[in-house]
Write a protein that holds these residues in place. Structure first.
Motif, PDB file in Angstrom:
ATOM      1  N   ARG A 115       1.435   5.013  -3.384  1.00  0.00           N
ATOM      2  CA  ARG A 115       1.411   3.759  -4.143  1.00  0.00           C
ATOM      3  C   ARG A 115       0.472   3.910  -5.343  1.00  0.00           C
ATOM      4  N   ASP A 116       0.936   3.470  -6.497  1.00  0.00           N
ATOM      5  CA  ASP A 116       0.153   3.619  -7.719  1.00  0.00           C
ATOM      6  C   ASP A 116      -1.192   2.906  -7.645  1.00  0.00           C
TER       7      ASP A 116
ATOM      8  N   GLU B 299       6.280   5.804   3.204  1.00  0.00           N
ATOM      9  CA  GLU B 299       5.043   5.084   2.900  1.00  0.00           C
ATOM     10  C   GLU B 299       5.329   3.709   2.314  1.00  0.00           C
ATOM     11  N   PHE B 300       6.316   3.628   1.432  1.00  0.00           N
ATOM     12  CA  PHE B 300       6.620   2.339   0.836  1.00  0.00           C
ATOM     13  C   PHE B 300       7.307   1.396   1.820  1.00  0.00           C
ATOM     14  N   ALA B 301       7.940   1.947   2.831  1.00  0.00           N
ATOM     15  CA  ALA B 301       8.542   1.100   3.863  1.00  0.00           C
ATOM     16  C   ALA B 301       7.468   0.320   4.617  1.00  0.00           C
ATOM     17  N   LYS B 302       6.253   0.891   4.667  1.00  0.00           N
ATOM     18  CA  LYS B 302       5.134   0.222   5.344  1.00  0.00           C
ATOM     19  C   LYS B 302       4.272  -0.556   4.369  1.00  0.00           C
ATOM     20  N   ALA B 303       4.637  -0.584   3.087  1.00  0.00           N
ATOM     21  CA  ALA B 303       3.766  -1.142   2.047  1.00  0.00           C
ATOM     22  C   ALA B 303       3.470  -2.618   2.264  1.00  0.00           C
ATOM     23  N   ASP B 304       4.480  -3.403   2.643  1.00  0.00           N
ATOM     24  CA  ASP B 304       4.269  -4.846   2.796  1.00  0.00           C
ATOM     25  C   ASP B 304       3.258  -5.151   3.889  1.00  0.00           C
ATOM     26  N   ALA B 305       3.395  -4.455   5.020  1.00  0.00           N
ATOM     27  CA  ALA B 305       2.462  -4.680   6.126  1.00  0.00           C
ATOM     28  C   ALA B 305       1.044  -4.269   5.742  1.00  0.00           C
TER      29      ALA B 305
END
Length: 546
Positions: free
Chosen positions: A376-377, A480-486
């Motif tokens: 993530r940036d 990694e982005f699939a877990k980003a919201d959590a």
């Protein structure tokens, strides 16, 4: 004829070593060394093995292979391998050595008691060398590729260039001195990758080990001098290389000190038939994966997703340096005053999605090297690591339809653990956060993600995992982005939203909104031309032209 003579000489040396008896001191030294180097050369973290089984080998990320090559140098219960400390990180070696000494002496005592003590350990010594040289070779290849394609030490961003020299830490100054000359960084990468490749072949071990001692020895000194934080890991390769050079110390002394001819007598076991085919096949697979595939993956990272720079391109019309010519806080005009702790002093929009601005008040200093493995940036912090002087950096999402910027602070009170497969190595235990976590969380202004970015806006922005070019959309990135919201829901960050207006052909930008402290701001930015005497050149990481 000369080649045949050399081959015959090598055979004679091998036979002599095979029949030669070892002294008691040599046997004890070998047993201690065997225990010690096995412990520090073989992965012992459960996280490392979980990583291996989690890899999608059909959609690899450069970091998948890098994390195979990079792991800690000892068992956790022997001590804490703290990469960021001066000397504490070496304690794990000391404890491991005393454990190896105890086991080695016990091994000797039991062998004498049972009267089964060997006269030599040539074959076991050979296999120990194989383990050590592959550990050192693959490790330094992974280390070197991040320099071969210059992403480890990026060229300074606009915000860093707008920072006073005295506001940079010693570590940051050194890293930037490499970043402004990428071809020298490439040279260092070529040296390290070459040394690692030579270690994969038993006939070229001495050359590879000597190169590694020279290259990594300098890095050890540099990390102590500039407080770089990776002195333990670089020392690790020096130690492994010195062990590999043990058979050469005597002959080198004879040739270079006594100026007498000498031979290096080494024992190589004979591999025949199927066993030899398996050996060649395994070596071929290793070379293909860690040289050819790794080279391509590192190129993709350099081209589209450099691991220390944000990968998402910033709005082109905004990029550049700005003077803050007007600043209003809650409707009140605050004229320029270098001592004003609330007014923005200057601002920059990077070529990627980051806004930086200066304020005249002390901020928590990030003393890491901005590394690790974040996708993530917002978690890529090279822009703020080692930078003082009130420099703030906010990652932004841009809504071009409604002309709004959704900004979130790149500094996070409790950071994500990085370099996870290395245990506590890397930035996982950065010391500058130890005091921060003691502060009450209630002091930070609370703003929910829903209040910051409505679901409708978030849906219109699309999946951030797909912001990069298709070759960089690896399984690791998507995971990694699939877990980003959590993860984002648990993050403690300062966030705010502003509308933007570009006028006068991009020479003036007006920002208007509510800042991270829930105060209304109105900021007029006029483009400033900075006459820097350095330039990034053409060999620059990232893809920001779209």
């Amino acid at each position: 004829m000369q080649i045949a003579e050399k081959i015959q000489t090598a055979r004679v040396d091998t036979e002599v070593v095979h029949t030669q008896k070892w002294t008691l001191l040599q046997r004890i030294a070998f047993r201690v060394s065997f225990i010690f180097f096995i412990i520090i050369s073989i992965p012992n973290s459960v996280l490392w093995y979980k990583h291996i089984f989690a890899i999608n080998w059909l959609n690899l990320d450069y970091r998948d292979l890098y994390d195979i090559c990079r792991f800690g140098s000892g068992v956790s219960w022997f001590g804490r391998s703290t990469f960021g400390s001066r000397l504490e990180g070496y304690s794990i070696w000391v404890n491991t050595f005393f454990f190896a000494l105890f086991v080695g002496l016990l091994w000797t005592g039991v062998a004498k008691l049972l009267k089964k003590e060997r006269t030599s350990y040539n074959r076991l010594y050979y296999w120990l060398n194989v383990i050590v040289r592959y550990r050192a070779g693959l490790g330094i290849i992974g280390f070197g590729f991040t320099k071969l394609f210059p992403v480890q030490m990026p060229y300074p961003s606009y915000g860093i260039l707008d920072t006073d020299y005295g506001d940079l830490t010693a570590q940051k100054i050194f890293w930037l001195s490499f970043g402004i000359v990428p071809w020298y960084q490439v040279f260092a990468g070529v040296l390290e990758v070459t040394a690692g490749t030579l270690l994969l072949f038993r006939r070229s071990v001495a050359i590879g080990a000597v190169l590694l001692v020279g290259a990594l020895g300098a890095i050890v000194v540099v990390n102590f001098a500039y407080d770089g934080g990776v002195h333990v890991y670089s020392s690790y390769f020096v130690l492994l290389s010195l062990f590999l050079l043990v058979p050469y110390f005597g002959p080198y002394y004879q040739v270079f000190i006594r100026e007498q001819p000498a031979r290096v007598a080494l024992f190589f076991p004979s591999f025949k038939g199927t066993l030899n085919e398996i050996r060649i096949g395994l070596k071929g697979v290793i070379i293909f994966i860690f040289l050819i595939v790794f080279f391509y993956l590192q190129y993709v990272d350099f081209r589209y997703d450099p691991y220390k720079q944000p990968s998402t391109a910033g709005l082109q019309a905004l990029r550049g340096n700005y003077d803050v010519t007007e600043f209003r806080l809650n409707g009140q005009v605050r004229p320029f005053n270098p001592y004003d702790s609330l007014r923005w002093q200057s601002a920059t929009f990077e070529k990627w999605s980051t806004l930086t601005f200066k304020v005249n008040r002390p901020l928590k200093l990030d003393l890491s090297n901005g590394g690790g493995d974040p996708k993530r940036d917002v978690n890529r912090t090279f822009e703020i690591s080692g930078v003082a002087g009130g420099q703030r950096a906010f990652h932004y999402y841009v809504d071009t339809i409604n002309q709004r910027l959704y900004l979130e602070d790149k500094y996070k009170l409790i950071p994500d653990q990085r370099n996870i497969t290395a245990g506590e190595g890397g930035d996982g235990g950065v010391r500058n956060y130890l005091k921060s976590v003691k502060e009450p969380v209630e002091k930070l202004p609370a703003i929910s993600l829903a209040d910051w970015m409505p679901a409708k806006v978030k849906a219109s922005l699309g999946n951030e995992a797909n912001y990069v070019a298709k070759p960089a959309r690896t399984a690791r990135r998507l995971r990694e982005f699939a877990k980003a919201d959590a993860l984002a829901a648990k993050e403690i960050r300062e966030r705010f939203v502003v509308s933007y207006k570009i006028i006068d052909g991009g020479n003036r930008v007006i920002l208007n909104g509510i800042d991270e402290h829930r105060d209304s701001i109105y900021v007029v930015l006029d483009r400033a031309i900075r006459d820097y005497k350095i330039s990034p050149g053409k060999f620059a990481a990232g893809h920001y032209d779209q």
